[in-house]
Design a protein around this motif. Structure first.
Motif, short mmCIF file in Angstrom:
data_model
loop_
_atom_site.label_atom_id
_atom_site.label_comp_id
_atom_site.label_asym_id
_atom_site.label_seq_id
_atom_site.Cartn_x
_atom_site.Cartn_y
_atom_site.Cartn_z
N UNK A 16 1.03 -1.11 0.22
CA UNK A 16 0.39 -0.05 0.11
C UNK A 16 0.67 1.08 0.50
N UNK A 17 0.89 1.72 -1.06
CA UNK A 17 1.69 3.71 -1.38
C UNK A 17 0.42 4.58 -1.34
N UNK A 18 -0.68 4.29 -0.95
CA UNK A 18 -1.14 5.78 -1.67
C UNK A 18 -1.33 6.67 -0.23
N UNK A 19 -2.47 7.51 -0.58
CA UNK A 19 -3.27 9.15 0.64
C UNK A 19 -4.31 9.26 -0.10
N UNK A 20 -4.83 9.77 0.92
CA UNK A 20 -6.55 9.94 1.43
C UNK A 20 -6.82 11.06 1.94
N UNK A 21 -8.12 11.37 2.23
CA UNK A 21 -8.18 12.32 2.79
C UNK A 21 -9.65 11.75 4.63
N UNK A 27 -3.50 13.95 3.56
CA UNK A 27 -3.78 12.89 2.73
C UNK A 27 -3.17 11.28 3.51
N UNK A 28 -3.30 10.73 3.50
CA UNK A 28 -3.00 9.40 4.64
C UNK A 28 -1.52 8.92 3.47
N UNK A 29 -1.05 7.53 4.90
CA UNK A 29 0.33 7.40 3.71
C UNK A 29 0.28 5.99 4.84
N UNK A 30 0.57 4.45 4.70
CA UNK A 30 0.81 3.73 5.61
C UNK A 30 1.35 2.34 4.37
N UNK A 31 3.30 2.32 5.35
CA UNK A 31 4.37 1.61 4.11
C UNK A 31 3.84 0.50 4.76
N UNK A 32 3.33 -0.05 6.22
CA UNK A 32 3.46 -0.83 6.99
C UNK A 32 4.86 -1.09 7.37
#
Length: 166
Positions: A16-21, A27-32
């Motif tokens: 998951x390399x993505x972003x959102x509000x 923006x949101x990012x989660x690299x685990x």
């Protein structure tokens, strides 16, 4: 444009390399890159086979395996995001498989519940795949919502039962 970024892992490894509000700030990012990030997601073992999403601390990813007796029906559901009607959102993520000779299948849906899979009614990405190259495959999907509200992103792992070849 809102952005979501993630790096996942399935038996296929979704990155998951993505972003959102949203509720979760965009923006949101989660690299685990640690288990704490994974624990912000909800796991649903849709077919109750005991094989589902888990944190892979060896490869630092969300990973989903499959078993030899049942096809996959497993969901990894994001934290909640508050999305606005008319705003275009972009989701970026990567996937890979670590199983020789397999193509993994998944889709991404948007829903209004983190535990009820029937609430995932909007398809963000249909027919997602990862093959056995061990290399990450990147995806980008854009979407809007019909009404302002709280939404979850569901990664639905759908690969058939595990088979072994000689």
């Amino acid at each position: 444009m809102g952005k979501l970024t993630f790096t996942l892992g399935l038996g296929l490894c979704l990155g998951f390399a993505g972003s959102i509000h949203a509720q979760t700030t965009l923006p949101y990012s989660q690299a685990f890159d640690n288990e704490a990030g994974f624990k912000t997601f909800t796991v649903i073992d849709g077919n109750n086979d005991g094989t589902t999403w888990a944190y892979d601390d060896w490869n630092y990813q969300a990973a989903c395996n499959r078993n030899s007796s049942a096809g996959s029906d497993d969901w990894l559901v994001s934290p909640v995001f508050h999305l606005t009607k008319g705003t275009q959102y972009e989701l970026k993520f990567s996937v890979k498989t670590v199983q020789d000779g397999t193509t993994e299948h998944f889709l991404v849906k948007l829903g209004t519940s983190k535990t009820d899979t029937t609430a995932f009614t909007q398809t963000v990405l249909a027919n997602g795949t990862a093959d056995n190259t061990y290399s990450a495959k990147s995806y980008t999907a854009t979407f809007t919502v019909a009404a302002e509200g709280d939404y979850y992103i569901g990664f639905h792992y759908l690969t058939g039962k595990q088979t072994y070849s000689s």
